[in-house]
Structure formats: C-alpha cells, structure tokens
Design a protein around this motif. Sequence first.
Motif, mmCIF file in Angstrom:
data_model
loop_
_atom_site.group_PDB
_atom_site.id
_atom_site.type_symbol
_atom_site.label_atom_id
_atom_site.label_comp_id
_atom_site.label_asym_id
_atom_site.label_seq_id
_atom_site.Cartn_x
_atom_site.Cartn_y
_atom_site.Cartn_z
ATOM 1 N N SER A 1 -47.824 37.768 -14.775
ATOM 2 C CA SER A 1 -48.426 38.272 -16.017
ATOM 3 C C SER A 1 -47.389 38.626 -17.072
ATOM 4 N N SER A 2 -46.212 39.086 -16.634
ATOM 5 C CA SER A 2 -45.234 39.492 -17.634
ATOM 6 C C SER A 2 -44.334 38.336 -18.047
ATOM 7 N N LEU A 3 -44.551 37.168 -17.463
ATOM 8 C CA LEU A 3 -43.568 36.111 -17.705
ATOM 9 C C LEU A 3 -44.111 34.825 -18.313
ATOM 10 N N ASP A 4 -45.427 34.697 -18.414
ATOM 11 C CA ASP A 4 -45.937 33.440 -18.952
ATOM 12 C C ASP A 4 -45.683 33.381 -20.450
ATOM 13 N N ARG A 5 -44.714 32.584 -20.797
ATOM 14 C CA ARG A 5 -44.290 32.557 -22.194
ATOM 15 C C ARG A 5 -44.785 31.337 -22.940
ATOM 16 N N ARG A 6 -45.387 30.418 -22.242
ATOM 17 C CA ARG A 6 -45.610 29.146 -22.918
ATOM 18 C C ARG A 6 -46.555 29.273 -24.100
ATOM 19 N N GLU A 7 -47.586 30.070 -23.905
ATOM 20 C CA GLU A 7 -48.494 30.259 -25.046
ATOM 21 C C GLU A 7 -47.798 31.027 -26.148
ATOM 22 N N ASP A 8 -47.056 32.068 -25.712
ATOM 23 C CA ASP A 8 -46.348 32.893 -26.700
ATOM 24 C C ASP A 8 -45.378 32.069 -27.534
ATOM 25 N N ALA B 1 -46.708 25.497 -28.324
ATOM 26 C CA ALA B 1 -47.057 24.416 -27.405
ATOM 27 C C ALA B 1 -45.839 23.635 -26.945
ATOM 28 N N GLU B 2 -44.803 23.574 -27.775
ATOM 29 C CA GLU B 2 -43.667 22.718 -27.419
ATOM 30 C C GLU B 2 -42.743 23.374 -26.386
ATOM 31 N N PHE B 3 -42.916 24.677 -26.158
ATOM 32 C CA PHE B 3 -42.003 25.351 -25.232
ATOM 33 C C PHE B 3 -42.392 25.089 -23.781
ATOM 34 N N THR B 4 -41.468 24.635 -23.028
ATOM 35 C CA THR B 4 -41.703 24.471 -21.589
ATOM 36 C C THR B 4 -40.444 24.874 -20.853
ATOM 37 N N LEU B 5 -40.671 25.441 -19.669
ATOM 38 C CA LEU B 5 -39.508 25.851 -18.887
ATOM 39 C C LEU B 5 -38.798 24.638 -18.292
ATOM 40 N N ALA B 6 -39.531 23.533 -18.113
ATOM 41 C CA ALA B 6 -38.936 22.353 -17.479
ATOM 42 C C ALA B 6 -37.687 21.922 -18.230
ATOM 43 N N GLY B 7 -36.630 21.704 -17.466
ATOM 44 C CA GLY B 7 -35.385 21.255 -18.088
ATOM 45 C C GLY B 7 -34.395 22.382 -18.303
ATOM 46 N N ILE B 8 -34.845 23.638 -18.205
ATOM 47 C CA ILE B 8 -33.896 24.737 -18.388
ATOM 48 C C ILE B 8 -33.007 24.843 -17.156
ATOM 49 N N THR B 9 -31.705 24.943 -17.374
ATOM 50 C CA THR B 9 -30.786 25.219 -16.265
ATOM 51 C C THR B 9 -30.227 26.617 -16.448
ATOM 52 N N LEU B 10 -30.301 27.414 -15.401
ATOM 53 C CA LEU B 10 -29.689 28.738 -15.439
ATOM 54 C C LEU B 10 -28.450 28.686 -14.546
ATOM 55 N N PRO B 11 -27.259 28.753 -15.135
ATOM 56 C CA PRO B 11 -26.068 28.620 -14.290
ATOM 57 C C PRO B 11 -25.783 29.898 -13.495
ATOM 58 N N ASP B 12 -25.394 29.730 -12.261
ATOM 59 C CA ASP B 12 -24.917 30.812 -11.394
ATOM 60 C C ASP B 12 -25.810 32.057 -11.390
ATOM 61 N N VAL B 13 -27.049 31.862 -11.012
ATOM 62 C CA VAL B 13 -27.958 33.017 -10.897
ATOM 63 C C VAL B 13 -28.119 33.385 -9.421
ATOM 64 N N GLY B 14 -28.633 34.579 -9.201
ATOM 65 C CA GLY B 14 -28.996 34.988 -7.845
ATOM 66 C C GLY B 14 -30.478 34.683 -7.658
ATOM 67 N N THR B 15 -30.883 34.306 -6.455
ATOM 68 C CA THR B 15 -32.306 34.053 -6.197
ATOM 69 C C THR B 15 -32.640 34.615 -4.819
ATOM 70 N N TYR B 16 -33.881 34.952 -4.617
ATOM 71 C CA TYR B 16 -34.334 35.300 -3.262
ATOM 72 C C TYR B 16 -35.820 35.074 -3.147
#
Length: 438
Positions: free
Chosen positions: A216-223, A226-241
């Motif tokens: 709920s706090s992260l869906d940005r596409r509507e905000d 229409a042209e914004f999409t997360l696809a293709g974004i690279t985040l270098p050297d992040v932590g994940t779990y």
Amino acid sequence: MSIPRQKHFDVIVIGAGPSGMMASFSASESGASVLLLEKKERPGKKLLLTGHGRCNMTNLRIPHNFLEAYHENARFLTSSFHAFPPEEVREFFRSLGVPSHEEDDGRIFPDSQTSASVCDALERALSDAGVKVQYSSPVKYVEKDSHDPEGKSRFLVKTENEEYSSRAVILCTGGKSFPHTGSEGDGYALAVGNGHTVTSLTPALAPILLSSFSDSSLDRREDCGAEFTLAGITLPDVGTYLRIDGKKGKSARGDLLFTHQGVSGPAAMRLSRELPVNTGKYPAGKVQFVIDMLPDLREDQVEEKLLCAMTENPNRHMKRLLCETFHLQEKAAILVLSGETMDLSANEVRKEVRKTIVRNLKASAFDVEKCTPVDIAYVTRGGVNIREISPKTMGSKITEGLFFAGEVMDIDGISGGYNLQHAWASGRAAGKAAAEYV
Ligand SMILES: Cc1cc2nc3c(=O)[nH]c(=O)nc-3n(C[C@H](O)[C@H](O)[C@H](O)COP(=O)(O)OP(=O)(O)OC[C@H]3O[C@@H](n4cnc5c(N)ncnc54)[C@H](O)[C@@H]3O)c2cc1C
C-alpha cells in the motif's frame, strides 16, 4: 543378449554439458575408451548461455567462501575442489588455448569473452583424445547387466535407436532448468532406476515473481503517471531478504534489477532457493521480498542523515533531496516516496511521513506471488542424493560402476562461476575414477 564388439566401451558418459565433456576427456586421458552420448544435436547448449554468452567459468574466491557459496552440501565438494581448484581449471583451459582473466569478485572469464571458445576448445580436446561422441542420442535406459560372460558387471545403455555396453557409466545430464538446452531432468529417472533417491527439485538462482508492486505504501505507478514502470530499474549493491510469515529469513547483497514480472539480478536470484515450495500462489503477505537500499547504514543513521539534509535544504524537492543525500537514482527515490510526498519540499514533510520514507529506504516490502518455476531458474536445487555418492570419486555407493558429475547431483552454488567450477571438478573426479575402475 549379445552385443556387437564395436558397441562396447570402457566408459559411457551421458550428457555433453560442461561436466560430461570434462568427465569424458578425463576418462580418456586416463586410458579408457569413452563414448559420450548427447541428446541434442550439439554439445554444451547451456554452456553457451553462461555468463550472458561470456562464460563465467570459475571463481578465485573458492575456497575462502566455500561453505557460504554452496550452501548446506558444500562439504561434499572439498575433495574434488582440492584435486581441481579454480587455478588449475584456468590452467587446463589455458592449455587448450583459452586463456582467462579475473573480473570483480574473483570471477574468471575467457579472454575471448565468448562461451563458444570454451565449448569449442572442449570439443577439440575430446576429438584429439579419441572420445567417440554421438549427438542426437537421448539415453532412455541404463541397466546393470548381470549376465556378462567374463563375470564382470556391465551396463546396458539404450538410446532410441542404439544399444551400447560399458563397464562404467557417468551420468552428467544436468538439472531440469532451461529444458530447451537438453537439461530436462532425464538423469533423475535413470538414477532412480539404478537404486538412487532424488531430493526435492526446486529453483535456485531464479528471478523472484512479485504479486504486484502493490504494497500500500509503495505502489507508485498511478502516482507517477502511466509511463512510469519499475521494470528496467537497477538498484546497485542493495541488501535484500525474504520475510516469511512475518519473520526475517535469508538475506543477500548485490545488484537488483526490476523486471516486468518481479526482480532479478544477484540480490534476488540468490534468495530464490529459499522460497517456500508451493505449487499455487502464496496468500497475500505470507512471503515478502524486502529491499534495503542503504545496507551500510542503520535505520537511526538514515533518519539522522535525512533530517539533517532536510534541515539544511528546507526548500529542496524531496525527490532531489533523496537522490543527492543517499546517491539514489531518480526511480529509486520515486520508489520510496508516496504520491503526495513526491511534490513536497523538505519543509512541508511531516514527521510521520519522514519516518515512512526512512522505513521504505531500509525495508521496501513486496509480496512474492509464488515459488518460481524450476524451468526458468538458472540452476536446479536438489538432485541425486549426495549421501549415496562418494565425494572423492563421484562413484555411486549403491550401484558399482555408476558415477555422477555436475548439476544432476544435489549441489547448487551461488552465481559467479561456482556452478561451472562444480561441473569441472566433479567431471574431472568422475572421469578419472571411472577410468581407474575399469
Ligand atoms: C542462462 C544461464 C547462465 C548461466 N551462467 C553461468 C555462469 O556464468 N557461470 C556458472 O558457473 N554457471 C552458470 N550457469 C549454470 C551452469 O550453466 C550449469 O550449472 C552447468 O551447465 C551444469 O553443467 P552440467 O554438465 O552438469 O549440465 P548441463 O549443462 O545441463 O548439461 C547436461 C547435458 O546433458 C544432456 N542430456 C540430458 N538428458 C540426456 C539424455 N537422456 N541423454 C543424453 N544426453 C542428455 C543435455 O542435452 C545437456 O547437454 C548458467 C545457467 C544458465 C541457465
């Protein structure tokens, strides 16, 4: 049943992937007559895809990060890696005319920058060593024949059209990922037919499929239009779990890539083997993929840094402020800002909103849709049970004369040349041991 003499070999190797080619060469070099049977019309179809066509052939960090790199079954590899360590793998390929170089994180690539050069060199080596290679020959059946006239046990190996016999068989059929390359999991049935057990087959090194980018706090596409999409974004050297049933699970660190279906890149793929195995979709919130964009800072340090930057730059747009303060790309900043916050200046941001931004920077959570199908994983987790295999010779403890090499066994490594190192080392060990056995 009488078998024509020309169809008998000391060693039959099944599968001309990296482990099978190495096993065939090693057995032949040790004096055995070798037949290599390959299902496809050419060898090494998966090998050609490795390292995005550049072939990350081994890794010089082995053995230092050995236990971490090969997970729960790492110790099985000690003997074969000791006998054929990464430097010797490099030397082996140098002797075949394929010099290599080191890139970051100890990763080794051929100077030619093509996996075809590695595959071609192996093919030439097999030909020079006198290995008989039969393509378009899928093996359907391997059976230990107890009716050998000399009292020695032999294997009968059947393809669609031919029948062969040998004193030893090396099973090098790979996993069941990327099945169009020939690795369709045939080897598991052949192993089971010879008394072995196979552990659960699940994905390793696979992209992670996200339900939607709809936390709920992260869906940005509507905000964001229409042209914004997360696809293709690279985040270098992040932590994940992974967060499973609310509990923090295995973590990883590295580059992360958003795709149209979810996330890929080392920081995601490394965690895929930890996904709960489930044939259907996970219930909402059960399995989450969490991104820590600032893994070198604790949450309180992020908050302090952000507050300081906001105080010093009260009129700065939040998006720009985040990019400048934390060296984020614009799309990464958009990911952590909510729609209303996007257009605010620093002095317009309330405390609760600031805290949400900090939380999003440290733990952006996305629901995982389901366990990734094993056929799109780079590597298969699970395989022939290693408790039934000798780690020194790769020989079966159940069926004498049967050997294994490569991904068909229950071994998977992280990305960075580790899976090919296992293929080379186990292939070498199995080839030499099979030749010695016969
Ligand atoms: C896209 C991609 C990129 C990768 N990049 C890297 C990398 O850069 N570095 C790295 O270390 N690892 C990488 N890997 C993993 C690596 O390719 C595998 O771990 C490795 O190929 C396993 O070798 P193998 O010989 O055990 O099996 P495979 O390479 O799978 O070969 C098995 C062979 O057996 C044959 N076969 C199967 N069944 C039969 C049958 N019944 N009869 C006859 N033949 C049969 C198949 O046709 C195939 O040729 C990558 C994997 C993928 C999918």
